[in-house]
Design a protein around this motif. Structure first.
Motif, PDB file in Angstrom:
ATOM      1  N   ASP A  33       0.833  -1.192   0.000  1.00  0.00           N
ATOM      2  CA  ASP A  33       0.000   0.000   0.000  1.00  0.00           C
ATOM      3  C   ASP A  33       0.874   1.251   0.000  1.00  0.00           C
ATOM      4  O   ASP A  33       1.935   1.278   0.627  1.00  0.00           O
ATOM      5  CB  ASP A  33      -0.901  -0.023   1.248  1.00  0.00           C
ATOM      6  CG  ASP A  33      -1.913   1.088   1.236  1.00  0.00           C
ATOM      7  OD1 ASP A  33      -1.648   2.135   1.864  1.00  0.00           O
ATOM      8  OD2 ASP A  33      -2.966   0.922   0.591  1.00  0.00           O
ATOM      9  N   LYS A  34       0.440   2.291  -0.698  1.00  0.00           N
ATOM     10  CA  LYS A  34       1.224   3.530  -0.783  1.00  0.00           C
ATOM     11  C   LYS A  34       1.450   4.151   0.595  1.00  0.00           C
ATOM     12  O   LYS A  34       2.515   4.683   0.877  1.00  0.00           O
ATOM     13  CB  LYS A  34       0.508   4.532  -1.695  1.00  0.00           C
ATOM     14  CG  LYS A  34       1.276   5.833  -1.848  1.00  0.00           C
ATOM     15  CD  LYS A  34       0.563   6.816  -2.735  1.00  0.00           C
ATOM     16  CE  LYS A  34       1.369   8.104  -2.790  1.00  0.00           C
ATOM     17  NZ  LYS A  34       0.741   9.133  -3.537  1.00  0.00           N
ATOM     18  N   ARG A  35       0.443   4.057   1.460  1.00  0.00           N
ATOM     19  CA  ARG A  35       0.566   4.678   2.787  1.00  0.00           C
ATOM     20  C   ARG A  35       1.444   3.879   3.727  1.00  0.00           C
ATOM     21  O   ARG A  35       2.023   4.434   4.657  1.00  0.00           O
ATOM     22  CB  ARG A  35      -0.810   4.860   3.408  1.00  0.00           C
ATOM     23  CG  ARG A  35      -1.608   5.924   2.669  1.00  0.00           C
ATOM     24  CD  ARG A  35      -2.813   6.332   3.438  1.00  0.00           C
ATOM     25  NE  ARG A  35      -2.454   6.565   4.838  1.00  0.00           N
ATOM     26  CZ  ARG A  35      -3.327   6.608   5.818  1.00  0.00           C
ATOM     27  NH1 ARG A  35      -4.598   6.449   5.567  1.00  0.00           N
ATOM     28  NH2 ARG A  35      -2.943   6.817   7.051  1.00  0.00           N
ATOM     29  N   ALA A  36       1.538   2.541   3.513  1.00  0.00           N
ATOM     30  CA  ALA A  36       2.352   1.718   4.406  1.00  0.00           C
ATOM     31  C   ALA A  36       2.704   0.396   3.728  1.00  0.00           C
ATOM     32  O   ALA A  36       1.838  -0.263   3.169  1.00  0.00           O
ATOM     33  CB  ALA A  36       1.607   1.439   5.706  1.00  0.00           C
ATOM     34  N   THR A  37       3.992   0.059   3.784  1.00  0.00           N
ATOM     35  CA  THR A  37       4.408  -1.265   3.349  1.00  0.00           C
ATOM     36  C   THR A  37       4.687  -2.094   4.592  1.00  0.00           C
ATOM     37  O   THR A  37       5.117  -1.566   5.623  1.00  0.00           O
ATOM     38  CB  THR A  37       5.689  -1.228   2.477  1.00  0.00           C
ATOM     39  OG1 THR A  37       6.731  -0.614   3.218  1.00  0.00           O
ATOM     40  CG2 THR A  37       5.451  -0.479   1.172  1.00  0.00           C
ATOM     41  N   GLY A  53       6.041   3.735   6.650  1.00  0.00           N
ATOM     42  CA  GLY A  53       5.064   4.686   6.134  1.00  0.00           C
ATOM     43  C   GLY A  53       5.480   5.262   4.795  1.00  0.00           C
ATOM     44  O   GLY A  53       6.545   4.958   4.253  1.00  0.00           O
ATOM     45  N   GLU A  54       4.636   6.128   4.288  1.00  0.00           N
ATOM     46  CA  GLU A  54       4.882   6.788   3.009  1.00  0.00           C
ATOM     47  C   GLU A  54       6.124   7.670   3.108  1.00  0.00           C
ATOM     48  O   GLU A  54       6.356   8.335   4.118  1.00  0.00           O
ATOM     49  CB  GLU A  54       3.665   7.635   2.647  1.00  0.00           C
ATOM     50  CG  GLU A  54       3.687   8.201   1.268  1.00  0.00           C
ATOM     51  CD  GLU A  54       2.372   8.880   0.911  1.00  0.00           C
ATOM     52  OE1 GLU A  54       2.296   9.424  -0.206  1.00  0.00           O
ATOM     53  OE2 GLU A  54       1.430   8.873   1.717  1.00  0.00           O
ATOM     54  N   THR A  55       6.913   7.686   2.046  1.00  0.00           N
ATOM     55  CA  THR A  55       8.142   8.473   2.014  1.00  0.00           C
ATOM     56  C   THR A  55       7.826   9.926   1.697  1.00  0.00           C
ATOM     57  O   THR A  55       7.068  10.231   0.782  1.00  0.00           O
ATOM     58  CB  THR A  55       9.111   7.907   0.965  1.00  0.00           C
ATOM     59  OG1 THR A  55       9.408   6.552   1.299  1.00  0.00           O
ATOM     60  CG2 THR A  55      10.397   8.694   0.915  1.00  0.00           C
ATOM     61  N   HIS A  56       8.423  10.823   2.485  1.00  0.00           N
ATOM     62  CA  HIS A  56       8.333  12.268   2.260  1.00  0.00           C
ATOM     63  C   HIS A  56       9.760  12.789   2.234  1.00  0.00           C
ATOM     64  O   HIS A  56      10.418  12.840   3.273  1.00  0.00           O
ATOM     65  CB  HIS A  56       7.525  12.950   3.368  1.00  0.00           C
ATOM     66  CG  HIS A  56       6.121  12.446   3.461  1.00  0.00           C
ATOM     67  ND1 HIS A  56       5.133  12.854   2.593  1.00  0.00           N
ATOM     68  CD2 HIS A  56       5.552  11.537   4.291  1.00  0.00           C
ATOM     69  CE1 HIS A  56       4.007  12.237   2.900  1.00  0.00           C
ATOM     70  NE2 HIS A  56       4.229  11.428   3.916  1.00  0.00           N
ATOM     71  N   ARG A  60      10.590   8.743   6.445  1.00  0.00           N
ATOM     72  CA  ARG A  60       9.340   8.007   6.575  1.00  0.00           C
ATOM     73  C   ARG A  60       9.294   7.358   7.948  1.00  0.00           C
ATOM     74  O   ARG A  60      10.322   7.119   8.583  1.00  0.00           O
ATOM     75  CB  ARG A  60       9.196   6.960   5.479  1.00  0.00           C
ATOM     76  CG  ARG A  60      10.252   5.883   5.489  1.00  0.00           C
ATOM     77  CD  ARG A  60      10.029   4.951   4.330  1.00  0.00           C
ATOM     78  NE  ARG A  60      11.206   4.140   4.092  1.00  0.00           N
ATOM     79  CZ  ARG A  60      11.291   3.250   3.152  1.00  0.00           C
ATOM     80  NH1 ARG A  60      10.271   3.044   2.354  1.00  0.00           N
ATOM     81  NH2 ARG A  60      12.373   2.549   2.988  1.00  0.00           N
TER      82      ARG A  60
END
Length: 156
Positions: A33-37, A53-56, A60
């Motif tokens: 999932d984009k929000r969490a792997t 979590g999603e990378t910023h 993350r």
């Protein structure tokens, strides 16, 4: 909550690894999932379940928990399918920092990635001469992506 801040680079010359001992890692993904792997990893006789979590930028959230190795092997076999990542990790000290250098095997053979964990995103660090292009923000080089679309199919 843990925060992972890392920079990621291709390695252009792996001669510096000659004679070094590495450790084999096997890992697969339970969720892309984009929000969490959600990753399961085995290293030697130890295993972990990791949620990222999603990378910023280069940051993350990251949560990691030890699990029984037998459970990890079952998850890899039964839940991760063919998208299992196999790599050898080398810890390479360089001017006060330790690089994690991953040499990939199997469908990702030929790919070598160096990662450096930092205290903050704009932290300066010396660049070893074996570093190639930075791929920190390139999702093609995320391990979770390589488990679905191996390096041999990536347009590098």
């Amino acid at each position: 909550m843990g925060i992972e801040i890392e920079r990621k680079f291709r390695v252009r010359d792996s001669a510096f690894l000659d004679g070094r001992d590495g450790e084999r890692l096997t890992q697969g993904y339970l969720s892309h999932d984009k929000r969490a792997t959600v990753r399961v990893r085995i290293k030697g006789e130890q295993a972990w379940l990791t949620i990222k979590g999603e990378t910023h930028g280069a940051s993350r959230s990251e949560f990691e928990y030890p699990i029984p190795p037998d459970d990890a092997r079952a998850m890899l076999d039964e839940l991760c399918g063919e998208g299992v990542i196999d790599k050898t990790r080398y810890l390479v000290p360089h001017q006060g920092h330790t690089w994690e250098v991953d040499v990939f095997h199997g469908d990702n053979q030929g790919l070598i990635i160096a990662e450096l964990e930092l205290d903050h995103e704009d932290q300066p660090f010396p660049h070893p001469d074996w570093l190639g292009d930075e791929v920190t923000g390139d999702p093609r080089y995320y391990n979770s992506a390589l488990s679905k679309t191996p390096y041999k199919t990536v347009d590098s």
